[in-house]
Design a protein around this motif. Structure first.
Motif, PDB file in Angstrom:
ATOM      1  N   VAL A 182      14.878   9.893  -3.579  1.00 27.11           N
ATOM      2  CA  VAL A 182      14.517   9.167  -4.796  1.00 27.11           C
ATOM      3  C   VAL A 182      13.140   8.533  -4.590  1.00 27.11           C
ATOM      4  CG1 VAL A 182      15.192   7.207  -6.240  1.00 27.11           C
ATOM      5  CG2 VAL A 182      16.931   8.766  -5.379  1.00 27.11           C
ATOM      6  N   ASN A 183      12.353   8.515  -5.640  1.00 20.92           N
ATOM      7  CA  ASN A 183      11.007   7.969  -5.579  1.00 20.92           C
ATOM      8  C   ASN A 183      10.830   6.867  -6.621  1.00 20.92           C
ATOM      9  OD1 ASN A 183       8.189   7.884  -4.842  1.00 20.92           O
ATOM     10  ND2 ASN A 183       7.743   9.066  -6.665  1.00 20.92           N
ATOM     11  N   ILE A 184      10.073   5.845  -6.253  1.00 21.50           N
ATOM     12  CA  ILE A 184       9.642   4.815  -7.201  1.00 21.50           C
ATOM     13  C   ILE A 184       8.194   5.140  -7.547  1.00 21.50           C
ATOM     14  CG2 ILE A 184       9.219   2.355  -7.568  1.00 21.50           C
ATOM     15  CD1 ILE A 184      11.320   1.830  -5.335  1.00 21.50           C
ATOM     16  N   HIS A 185       7.938   5.408  -8.816  1.00 21.27           N
ATOM     17  CA  HIS A 185       6.600   5.814  -9.263  1.00 21.27           C
ATOM     18  C   HIS A 185       6.096   4.826 -10.314  1.00 21.27           C
ATOM     19  CE1 HIS A 185       3.311   8.610 -10.054  1.00 21.27           C
ATOM     20  NE2 HIS A 185       3.487   8.321 -11.328  1.00 21.27           N
ATOM     21  N   PRO A 186       4.888   4.265 -10.121  1.00 14.49           N
ATOM     22  CA  PRO A 186       4.399   3.221 -11.027  1.00 14.49           C
ATOM     23  C   PRO A 186       3.744   3.735 -12.304  1.00 14.49           C
ATOM     24  CG  PRO A 186       2.850   3.518  -9.245  1.00 14.49           C
ATOM     25  CD  PRO A 186       4.010   4.448  -8.972  1.00 14.49           C
ATOM     26  N   SER A 187       4.503   4.481 -13.085  1.00 20.40           N
ATOM     27  CA  SER A 187       4.083   4.870 -14.434  1.00 20.40           C
ATOM     28  C   SER A 187       5.321   5.264 -15.214  1.00 20.40           C
ATOM     29  CB  SER A 187       3.074   6.025 -14.420  1.00 20.40           C
ATOM     30  OG  SER A 187       3.730   7.274 -14.310  1.00 20.40           O
ATOM     31  N   LEU A 188       5.137   5.410 -16.517  1.00 19.89           N
ATOM     32  CA  LEU A 188       6.223   5.876 -17.379  1.00 19.89           C
ATOM     33  C   LEU A 188       6.127   7.402 -17.463  1.00 19.89           C
ATOM     34  CD1 LEU A 188       5.958   3.128 -20.143  1.00 19.89           C
ATOM     35  CD2 LEU A 188       7.740   3.344 -18.392  1.00 19.89           C
ATOM     36  N   LEU A 189       6.654   8.050 -16.446  1.00 19.26           N
ATOM     37  CA  LEU A 189       6.599   9.509 -16.401  1.00 19.26           C
ATOM     38  C   LEU A 189       7.233  10.118 -17.647  1.00 19.26           C
ATOM     39  CD1 LEU A 189       7.471  10.033 -12.653  1.00 19.26           C
ATOM     40  CD2 LEU A 189       5.276  10.506 -13.733  1.00 19.26           C
ATOM     41  N   PRO A 190       6.718  11.246 -18.095  1.00 16.27           N
ATOM     42  CA  PRO A 190       5.796  12.151 -17.416  1.00 16.27           C
ATOM     43  C   PRO A 190       4.314  11.780 -17.545  1.00 16.27           C
ATOM     44  CG  PRO A 190       6.529  13.164 -19.441  1.00 16.27           C
ATOM     45  CD  PRO A 190       7.278  11.861 -19.314  1.00 16.27           C
ATOM     46  N   ARG A 191       4.007  10.678 -18.213  1.00 15.72           N
ATOM     47  CA  ARG A 191       2.603  10.262 -18.304  1.00 15.72           C
ATOM     48  C   ARG A 191       2.158   9.694 -16.954  1.00 15.72           C
ATOM     49  NH1 ARG A 191      -1.185   9.442 -22.163  1.00 15.72           N
ATOM     50  NH2 ARG A 191      -2.498   7.575 -22.100  1.00 15.72           N
ATOM     51  N   TRP A 192       1.046  10.148 -16.501  1.00 12.94           N
ATOM     52  CA  TRP A 192       0.381   9.705 -15.281  1.00 12.94           C
ATOM     53  C   TRP A 192       1.091  10.130 -14.004  1.00 12.94           C
ATOM     54  CZ3 TRP A 192      -4.018   9.455 -17.139  1.00 12.94           C
ATOM     55  CH2 TRP A 192      -4.319   8.772 -18.312  1.00 12.94           C
ATOM     56  N   ARG A 193       1.273  11.456 -13.887  1.00 14.80           N
ATOM     57  CA  ARG A 193       1.716  12.038 -12.622  1.00 14.80           C
ATOM     58  C   ARG A 193       0.506  12.115 -11.695  1.00 14.80           C
ATOM     59  NH1 ARG A 193       4.977  17.591 -14.004  1.00 14.80           N
ATOM     60  NH2 ARG A 193       6.761  16.633 -15.033  1.00 14.80           N
ATOM     61  N   GLY A 194       0.707  11.759 -10.443  1.00  9.70           N
ATOM     62  CA  GLY A 194      -0.373  11.942  -9.484  1.00  9.70           C
ATOM     63  C   GLY A 194      -0.751  10.691  -8.723  1.00  9.70           C
ATOM     64  N   ALA A 195      -1.969  10.721  -8.171  1.00 10.99           N
ATOM     65  CA  ALA A 195      -2.398   9.769  -7.155  1.00 10.99           C
ATOM     66  C   ALA A 195      -2.747   8.372  -7.657  1.00 10.99           C
ATOM     67  CB  ALA A 195      -3.602  10.349  -6.415  1.00 10.99           C
ATOM     68  N   SER A 196      -3.224   8.239  -8.874  1.00 16.51           N
ATOM     69  CA  SER A 196      -3.713   6.935  -9.340  1.00 16.51           C
ATOM     70  C   SER A 196      -3.137   6.558 -10.701  1.00 16.51           C
ATOM     71  CB  SER A 196      -5.249   6.965  -9.403  1.00 16.51           C
ATOM     72  OG  SER A 196      -5.799   7.217  -8.145  1.00 16.51           O
ATOM     73  N   PRO A 197      -1.814   6.475 -10.812  1.00 17.35           N
ATOM     74  CA  PRO A 197      -1.220   6.250 -12.123  1.00 17.35           C
ATOM     75  C   PRO A 197      -1.536   4.898 -12.747  1.00 17.35           C
ATOM     76  CG  PRO A 197       0.455   6.129 -10.426  1.00 17.35           C
ATOM     77  CD  PRO A 197      -0.807   6.621  -9.764  1.00 17.35           C
ATOM     78  N   VAL A 198      -1.546   3.847 -11.953  1.00 20.41           N
ATOM     79  CA  VAL A 198      -1.802   2.513 -12.510  1.00 20.41           C
ATOM     80  C   VAL A 198      -3.246   2.404 -12.976  1.00 20.41           C
ATOM     81  CG1 VAL A 198      -1.891   0.042 -11.991  1.00 20.41           C
ATOM     82  CG2 VAL A 198       0.043   1.415 -11.216  1.00 20.41           C
ATOM     83  N   GLN A 199      -4.166   2.844 -12.138  1.00 18.94           N
ATOM     84  CA  GLN A 199      -5.574   2.784 -12.514  1.00 18.94           C
ATOM     85  C   GLN A 199      -5.840   3.588 -13.783  1.00 18.94           C
ATOM     86  OE1 GLN A 199      -4.279   3.449  -9.515  1.00 18.94           O
ATOM     87  NE2 GLN A 199      -5.487   2.531  -7.877  1.00 18.94           N
ATOM     88  N   ARG A 200      -5.270   4.770 -13.860  1.00 19.31           N
ATOM     89  CA  ARG A 200      -5.497   5.622 -15.031  1.00 19.31           C
ATOM     90  C   ARG A 200      -4.844   5.040 -16.287  1.00 19.31           C
ATOM     91  NH1 ARG A 200      -9.961   7.997 -13.521  1.00 19.31           N
ATOM     92  NH2 ARG A 200      -9.678   9.250 -11.651  1.00 19.31           N
ATOM     93  N   SER A 201      -3.670   4.450 -16.147  1.00 19.91           N
ATOM     94  CA  SER A 201      -3.025   3.878 -17.329  1.00 19.91           C
ATOM     95  C   SER A 201      -3.796   2.663 -17.841  1.00 19.91           C
ATOM     96  CB  SER A 201      -1.556   3.536 -17.061  1.00 19.91           C
ATOM     97  OG  SER A 201      -1.430   2.530 -16.097  1.00 19.91           O
ATOM     98  N   LEU A 202      -4.301   1.832 -16.936  1.00 22.92           N
ATOM     99  CA  LEU A 202      -5.107   0.685 -17.355  1.00 22.92           C
ATOM    100  C   LEU A 202      -6.430   1.144 -17.965  1.00 22.92           C
ATOM    101  CD1 LEU A 202      -4.444  -1.768 -14.384  1.00 22.92           C
ATOM    102  CD2 LEU A 202      -3.478  -1.874 -16.699  1.00 22.92           C
ATOM    103  N   GLU A 203      -7.035   2.152 -17.363  1.00 22.03           N
ATOM    104  CA  GLU A 203      -8.286   2.708 -17.874  1.00 22.03           C
ATOM    105  C   GLU A 203      -8.111   3.241 -19.300  1.00 22.03           C
ATOM    106  OE1 GLU A 203     -11.448   5.703 -15.872  1.00 22.03           O
ATOM    107  OE2 GLU A 203      -9.442   6.545 -16.124  1.00 22.03           O
ATOM    108  N   ALA A 204      -6.951   3.830 -19.558  1.00 24.28           N
ATOM    109  CA  ALA A 204      -6.663   4.401 -20.883  1.00 24.28           C
ATOM    110  C   ALA A 204      -6.224   3.339 -21.892  1.00 24.28           C
ATOM    111  CB  ALA A 204      -5.589   5.474 -20.762  1.00 24.28           C
ATOM    112  N   GLY A 205      -5.986   2.118 -21.417  1.00 22.69           N
ATOM    113  CA  GLY A 205      -5.550   1.056 -22.321  1.00 22.69           C
ATOM    114  C   GLY A 205      -4.070   1.090 -22.647  1.00 22.69           C
TER     115      GLY A 205
END
Length: 148
Positions: free
Chosen positions: A37-60
């Motif tokens: 089991v994995n804890i992933h800091p985004s609302l998947l499937p949006r922001w799969r990958g290495a920098s989900p928090v940074q990308r979600s904040l960047e996108a607003g």
């Protein structure tokens, strides 16, 4: 040698990952009785990958959130066990939001452990991700960190 020891001596019921960022061998994923089991800091499937928090904040994105999911061979693509949304302030940064989301994700995992360990929640009963909704969270590069 590690995988041999894992299979023959440790024989885990469940493995948990968070912020691992690497592909796990299929042999590793097949070892735990109840999966990995994995804890992933985004609302998947949006922001799969290495920098989900940074990308979600960047996108607003607001709310942001965290997902607890089963780990499969494809990065951040496993079926979803649970998600939790959280609103952020407009001045929140990734250095604040990332540990906060992992804390929430840990709580969410603990809440769902009884169902995982009883077999009520499985890879088959978890919610498949909608591949049409996938957005990749590319790793933040050094050029993006430069002040201009």
């Amino acid at each position: 040698e590690f995988l041999d020891q894992l299979e023959q001596e440790v024989r885990p019921d469940l493995c948990i990952t968070a912020a691992y960022g690497q592909y796990l061998p299929k042999r590793f994923l097949a070892t735990p009785t109840f999966g990995t089991v994995n804890i992933h800091p985004s609302l998947l499937p949006r922001w799969r990958g290495a920098s989900p928090v940074q990308r979600s904040l960047e996108a607003g994105d607001n709310p942001v959130g965290v997902t607890v999911l089963y780990t499969v061979s494809k990065m951040d693509a496993g079926p979803i066990i649970a998600q939790r949304e959280q609103t952020v302030d407009e001045n929140d940064t990734a250095t604040k939001v990332l540990p906060w989301l992992f804390e929430i994700g840990t709580e969410l995992l603990i809440e769902n452990m009884p169902d995982i360990l009883s077999g009520k929640m499985t890879m088959e009963t978890a919610q498949p991700q909608d591949e049409a909704q996938v957005v990749q969270a590319a790793m933040i590069g050094s050029a993006e960190a430069e002040l201009r």
